[in-house]
Design an enzyme around this catalytic site. Structure first.
Site, PDB file in Angstrom:
ATOM      1  N   HIS A  14     -45.332  74.466   2.876  1.00 49.24           N
ATOM      2  CA  HIS A  14     -44.091  74.329   3.580  1.00 49.24           C
ATOM      3  C   HIS A  14     -44.086  73.862   5.080  1.00 49.24           C
ATOM      4  O   HIS A  14     -43.497  73.224   5.363  1.00 49.24           O
ATOM      5  CB  HIS A  14     -43.207  75.453   3.416  1.00 49.24           C
ATOM      6  N   CYS A  27     -39.368  71.121   0.069  1.00 49.59           N
ATOM      7  CA  CYS A  27     -41.004  71.164  -0.177  1.00 49.59           C
ATOM      8  C   CYS A  27     -40.945  71.940  -1.384  1.00 49.59           C
ATOM      9  O   CYS A  27     -40.151  72.683  -2.091  1.00 49.59           O
ATOM     10  CB  CYS A  27     -41.676  71.878   1.141  1.00 49.59           C
ATOM     11  N   CYS A  38     -34.568  72.827   2.234  1.00 50.53           N
ATOM     12  CA  CYS A  38     -35.915  72.235   2.422  1.00 50.53           C
ATOM     13  C   CYS A  38     -36.300  71.889   0.935  1.00 50.53           C
ATOM     14  O   CYS A  38     -36.023  72.400  -0.025  1.00 50.53           O
ATOM     15  CB  CYS A  38     -36.787  73.423   2.884  1.00 50.53           C
ATOM     16  N   CYS A  73     -40.321  75.873  -1.343  1.00 52.15           N
ATOM     17  CA  CYS A  73     -38.719  76.036  -1.267  1.00 52.15           C
ATOM     18  C   CYS A  73     -38.037  75.981  -2.484  1.00 52.15           C
ATOM     19  O   CYS A  73     -36.912  76.519  -2.887  1.00 52.15           O
ATOM     20  CB  CYS A  73     -38.145  75.643   0.066  1.00 52.15           C
ATOM     21  N   ASP A 116     -51.926  66.197  16.191  1.00 49.84           N
ATOM     22  CA  ASP A 116     -52.531  67.082  15.202  1.00 49.84           C
ATOM     23  C   ASP A 116     -52.528  68.534  15.934  1.00 49.84           C
ATOM     24  O   ASP A 116     -52.536  68.781  16.821  1.00 49.84           O
ATOM     25  CB  ASP A 116     -54.014  66.699  15.007  1.00 49.84           C
ATOM     26  N   ASP A 134     -62.210  63.747  14.916  1.00 49.22           N
ATOM     27  CA  ASP A 134     -62.662  64.295  16.395  1.00 49.22           C
ATOM     28  C   ASP A 134     -64.043  64.293  16.471  1.00 49.22           C
ATOM     29  O   ASP A 134     -65.003  63.983  15.562  1.00 49.22           O
ATOM     30  CB  ASP A 134     -62.391  65.644  16.541  1.00 49.22           C
TER      31      ASP A 134
END
Lengths: 378, 378
Positions: A334, A305, A303, A308, A265, A94
């Site tokens: 997560h 991830c 999930c 999880c 984003d 940015d």
């Protein structure tokens, strides 16, 4: 201009959704894409190899924050942001415009740029279009954003128009500064359709590698946010990537994809994690709640991830209540997985020609909570 | 008593240092060993798989903290601490005695135990020898510590003697409570050699699987700490493991090994990390210091930990200054690696018969800073 780094691979017949591919010097980015926010040279709580394991294709860095701390002297010494933070994938930076107007103190805006005192120790500093682009070049940014003025919401028409004109003059100056990577223009114009159109057309006239919609997610109601994109999008070239800055909730992103946006984003996944809030396909859950104390399920069934696969809601609740960093880490991981995986789902459905069903099912199944869209990194 | 789970593999001819092996239901522990502290069902900042990757053989849990939060109802629901926190290796649990006397408020000590208000929300609670052992049984502790009174430093002789007698009466009660794992007695007696001897002899008379030296690292000067161990050690059976509770700095641990200690726990590696302090073989370094801003070296040259393989001192300094969790994580990981690796070095040198050189070189090369020995988990 350099050759167009973006390829439009497919377009949804029932919406403006697009499946694309953006080539940067440090890697190929499949769109639609979510970009985890690494404001201070780190995506909060996450190690670089964890981001890679989560499938992050590109992350964000922030000119304002890095200019203030550690300062460009240090970043230059390390040969740029990638080496400094040990992330060798693409980085979008940015320009600092948004933060100068939202974070810094005692601002004085001139035609050359903005004098301000930084938010860390009050040191007087200056950022203008030239400085912002030079800093992004020194960071080694793969996608540099133009330095712009981001008006607050609401904003009177005349103020929005005057601000936009200055931003467009700054855009022309930014264009002249050589940077190693791609350069994206930022459409401003507050909530005024004609200003949004004018901004988009003027930027396209100058010619950039991609176009962002800025001045969204600054406190406006969701319909205003959608309208800002809808008013700019028709005037952006189909063959260039489009990026909606600083948003949003999962259904907002899916709706933005349907409106022709390719890149996102947002600090929500990392910021809400610090509050113990986790994303699921049914909406967010606040893991602090007593009801989760004995819950043996993962945050979301099925999930994939790391959190999880390892931890129960009950354990995470304990960690959140006890203010243990492992809880924050697990929920951050997560939530980032959720956002990245949502984009992977959108891409797969665009490839398969089933985006409309995906959109309907996901947006229909997600129950919004109090999580405001108006969250941008501070 | 169950069969002796400890095997003395080798003894250093030039000191009292020992190389041993302790068998628990959840794994074999090679001694000398450092045990990372997981007070609130998490070793601060670390995921279980990271602890395994660092080579942690056993970690600590804390009866007092877990009793207060999340409470035994929750831990029982999850079938014990291992499953709750997803750590399937051995866990040693402190009995809560130390914390009741250092953390809790409005204590009232009776022959049955201690009435107190917990430090989190002031709820009145009670812990005595029976309760402490029952909680440790419910936690599924692999090594349960006896419930003891830990007198402050300094402590008048008569007070220390009276406290010790009560601790010994509690020891006899603790012994009667069935727990699934091993049970270690705790030698008290403040700085009085005859009380330390009496405490050791009385505990050995009762008979436990191992013996700890407690009431150290409570603010006393280092010579007092060493003396407390020296006064107890001759009266502890060679064929049982010895554990010095809550210490210490790296050279202190090496010196304690030379005095016949096999097991250590200490919050220094995790706590100092939170302050940006990292361990090296030459002593600690404070990564906040401006001198590290452009330092491209890892925390320690040649260190194999994940932080040293990935990050520079300059980047870590930035993270510490910006209060980013990744900095804390990286330094924690390095510091734990340092402690665990130091113990691995001690074991290797004991195996090779070169412990004296190892001790001389390490202790001689390590420059102590202001890091006090008197640090125990709160």
């Amino acid at each position: 201009m350099r050759p167009n780094p973006f390829t439009l691979l497919a377009t949804d017949p029932l919406s403006k959704a697009r499946r694309g591919r953006l080539v940067t010097a440090r890697g190929i980015i499949e769109t639609p894409i979510f970009m985890p926010v690494g404001t201070q040279a780190t995506v909060k709580c996450c190690a670089p190899e964890e981001l890679r394991a989560l499938g992050a294709q590109i992350i964000l860095g922030n000119t304002y924050h890095l200019f203030v701390r550690p300062g460009m002297d240090v970043i230059r010494h390390f040969g740029g942001l990638h080496r400094f933070m040990s992330w060798n994938g693409p980085i979008l930076t940015d320009s600092g415009g948004f933060q100068v107007f939202s974070l810094a103190r005692l601002r004085r805006v001139t035609e050359e740029g903005v004098h301000f005192q930084n938010h860390v120790d009050g040191t007087p500093m200056f950022l203008g279009p030239r400085e912002a682009m030079e800093i992004q070049a020194a960071l080694g940014s793969d996608i540099a954003m133009l330095f712009d003025e981001c008006p607050p919401f609401p904003c009177a028409y005349d103020d929005a128009a005057a601000s936009l004109e200055r931003t467009l003059r700054w855009a022309a100056r930014c264009r002249e500064v050589e940077t190693p990577g791609l350069k994206f223009g930022i459409v401003q114009g507050s909530s005024y359709p004609d200003l949004r159109r004018h901004s988009a057309e003027a930027l396209v006239q100058l010619g950039f590698d991609g176009y962002a919609v800025g001045g969204v997610s600054v406190g406006e109601p969701e319909p205003e946010m959608m309208a800002a994109v809808e008013h700019a999008e028709p005037f952006l070239p189909a063959e260039k990537p489009r990026y909606a800055m600083g948003l949003g909730t999962p259904p907002q992103m899916v709706e933005m994809i349907a409106r022709g946006i390719d890149m996102f984003d947002c600090v929500l996944p990392t910021r809400l994690a610090r509050n113990g809030t986790a994303f699921t396909r049914a909406g967010t859950i606040a893991l602090k709640n007593a009801g989760f104390a004995k819950d043996e399920r993962p945050i979301e069934e099925g999930c994939a991830c790391p959190a999880c696969r390892t931890f129960s809601r009950g354990y995470l609740r304990h960690l959140v209540k006890a203010e243990e960093i492992l809880g924050l880490r697990a929920i951050t991981e997560h939530n980032l997985h959720f956002y990245l995986n949502l984009m992977a789902g959108a891409r797969a459905h665009l490839d398969a020609g089933t985006f409309a069903e995906f959109r309907r099912e996901f947006v229909g199944g997600y129950r919004p909570r109090e999580t405001s869209a108006a969250v941008e990194e501070t």
